[in-house]
Motif scaffolding. Sequence first.
Motif, PDB file in Angstrom:
ATOM      1  N   GLY A 239      87.309  63.774  92.962  1.00 44.19           N
ATOM      2  CA  GLY A 239      87.190  62.952  94.161  1.00 44.19           C
ATOM      3  C   GLY A 239      88.363  63.031  95.121  1.00 44.19           C
ATOM      4  O   GLY A 239      88.321  62.459  96.201  1.00 44.19           O
ATOM      5  N   THR A 240      89.419  63.747  94.756  1.00 47.66           N
ATOM      6  CA  THR A 240      90.551  63.881  95.668  1.00 47.66           C
ATOM      7  C   THR A 240      90.105  64.690  96.879  1.00 47.66           C
ATOM      8  O   THR A 240      89.420  65.696  96.747  1.00 47.66           O
ATOM      9  N   THR A 241      90.495  64.240  98.064  1.00 56.00           N
ATOM     10  CA  THR A 241      90.071  64.904  99.287  1.00 56.00           C
ATOM     11  C   THR A 241      91.262  65.434 100.079  1.00 56.00           C
ATOM     12  O   THR A 241      92.350  64.865 100.019  1.00 56.00           O
ATOM     13  N   SER A 242      91.014  66.489 100.790  1.00 55.12           N
ATOM     14  CA  SER A 242      92.066  67.092 101.620  1.00 55.12           C
ATOM     15  C   SER A 242      92.320  66.283 102.878  1.00 55.12           C
ATOM     16  O   SER A 242      93.358  66.438 103.510  1.00 55.12           O
ATOM     17  N   GLY A 243      91.381  65.454 103.252  1.00 56.85           N
ATOM     18  CA  GLY A 243      91.440  64.838 104.568  1.00 56.85           C
ATOM     19  C   GLY A 243      91.027  65.888 105.593  1.00 56.85           C
ATOM     20  O   GLY A 243      90.803  67.050 105.265  1.00 56.85           O
ATOM     21  N   GLU A 244      90.934  65.486 106.843  1.00 52.47           N
ATOM     22  CA  GLU A 244      90.496  66.411 107.880  1.00 52.47           C
ATOM     23  C   GLU A 244      91.640  67.322 108.309  1.00 52.47           C
ATOM     24  O   GLU A 244      92.722  66.854 108.640  1.00 52.47           O
ATOM     25  N   VAL A 245      91.395  68.626 108.266  1.00 53.85           N
ATOM     26  CA  VAL A 245      92.356  69.611 108.770  1.00 53.85           C
ATOM     27  C   VAL A 245      91.641  70.458 109.824  1.00 53.85           C
ATOM     28  O   VAL A 245      90.412  70.433 109.918  1.00 53.85           O
ATOM     29  N   HIS A 246      92.403  71.209 110.615  1.00 60.65           N
ATOM     30  CA  HIS A 246      91.786  71.899 111.746  1.00 60.65           C
ATOM     31  C   HIS A 246      91.786  73.422 111.655  1.00 60.65           C
ATOM     32  O   HIS A 246      91.335  74.082 112.588  1.00 60.65           O
ATOM     33  N   THR A 247      92.267  73.965 110.532  1.00 56.94           N
ATOM     34  CA  THR A 247      92.162  75.418 110.336  1.00 56.94           C
ATOM     35  C   THR A 247      91.750  75.696 108.898  1.00 56.94           C
ATOM     36  O   THR A 247      92.027  74.901 107.992  1.00 56.94           O
ATOM     37  N   GLU A 248      91.097  76.830 108.703  1.00 56.48           N
ATOM     38  CA  GLU A 248      90.707  77.212 107.348  1.00 56.48           C
ATOM     39  C   GLU A 248      91.925  77.503 106.484  1.00 56.48           C
ATOM     40  O   GLU A 248      91.904  77.273 105.279  1.00 56.48           O
ATOM     41  N   ASP A 249      93.005  77.992 107.113  1.00 59.74           N
ATOM     42  CA  ASP A 249      94.237  78.258 106.351  1.00 59.74           C
ATOM     43  C   ASP A 249      94.818  76.974 105.767  1.00 59.74           C
ATOM     44  O   ASP A 249      95.280  76.958 104.627  1.00 59.74           O
ATOM     45  N   GLU A 250      94.818  75.884 106.552  1.00 63.27           N
ATOM     46  CA  GLU A 250      95.309  74.591 106.042  1.00 63.27           C
ATOM     47  C   GLU A 250      94.467  74.133 104.852  1.00 63.27           C
ATOM     48  O   GLU A 250      95.002  73.627 103.860  1.00 63.27           O
ATOM     49  N   LEU A 251      93.156  74.311 104.961  1.00 57.73           N
ATOM     50  CA  LEU A 251      92.260  73.889 103.882  1.00 57.73           C
ATOM     51  C   LEU A 251      92.493  74.727 102.628  1.00 57.73           C
ATOM     52  O   LEU A 251      92.599  74.198 101.526  1.00 57.73           O
ATOM     53  N   THR A 252      92.621  76.032 102.810  1.00 61.50           N
ATOM     54  CA  THR A 252      92.880  76.925 101.673  1.00 61.50           C
ATOM     55  C   THR A 252      94.197  76.574 100.995  1.00 61.50           C
ATOM     56  O   THR A 252      94.289  76.549  99.759  1.00 61.50           O
ATOM     57  N   ARG A 253      95.206  76.252 101.789  1.00 69.05           N
ATOM     58  CA  ARG A 253      96.514  75.870 101.236  1.00 69.05           C
ATOM     59  C   ARG A 253      96.389  74.589 100.414  1.00 69.05           C
ATOM     60  O   ARG A 253      96.940  74.487  99.315  1.00 69.05           O
ATOM     61  N   TRP A 254      95.632  73.588 100.933  1.00 76.47           N
ATOM     62  CA  TRP A 254      95.468  72.335 100.190  1.00 76.47           C
ATOM     63  C   TRP A 254      94.747  72.593  98.870  1.00 76.47           C
ATOM     64  O   TRP A 254      95.153  72.078  97.824  1.00 76.47           O
ATOM     65  N   ILE A 255      93.679  73.389  98.910  1.00 76.20           N
ATOM     66  CA  ILE A 255      92.935  73.695  97.677  1.00 76.20           C
ATOM     67  C   ILE A 255      93.842  74.387  96.673  1.00 76.20           C
ATOM     68  O   ILE A 255      93.856  74.047  95.480  1.00 76.20           O
ATOM     69  N   ALA A 256      94.629  75.362  97.127  1.00 75.32           N
ATOM     70  CA  ALA A 256      95.537  76.092  96.225  1.00 75.32           C
ATOM     71  C   ALA A 256      96.558  75.157  95.591  1.00 75.32           C
ATOM     72  O   ALA A 256      96.831  75.236  94.390  1.00 75.32           O
TER      73      ALA A 256
END
Length: 90
Positions: A46-63
């Motif tokens: 259930g942990t969420t990244s929150g809203e980000v504006h680039t795919e790179d930011e999202l990939t970094r959070w997932i990693a």
Amino acid sequence: MPDATTNAPAHRRYRFREYHVTSVVDSMALPAFEAVCVTGEDHGCGTTSGEVHTEDELTRWIAEHCAQTGHDFYQRTTRATLHAEPGAWQ
């Protein structure tokens, strides 16, 4: 009115016209990406990244979340602002 032999409703035929709309991504609006960790047997993390504006930011959070927790399943949501350009009735 019901059918007299079966007491079932009589069939009705409806006709709908199609309205063609073209949607165009608004180039002035930032896209939005979000991921939720769904790793777990009984329920997702259930942990969420929150809203980000680039795919790179999202990939970094997932990693980073994966490195800290070992969790490896995520649901990703991508949102964009669209402009509807109505077409003609057909």
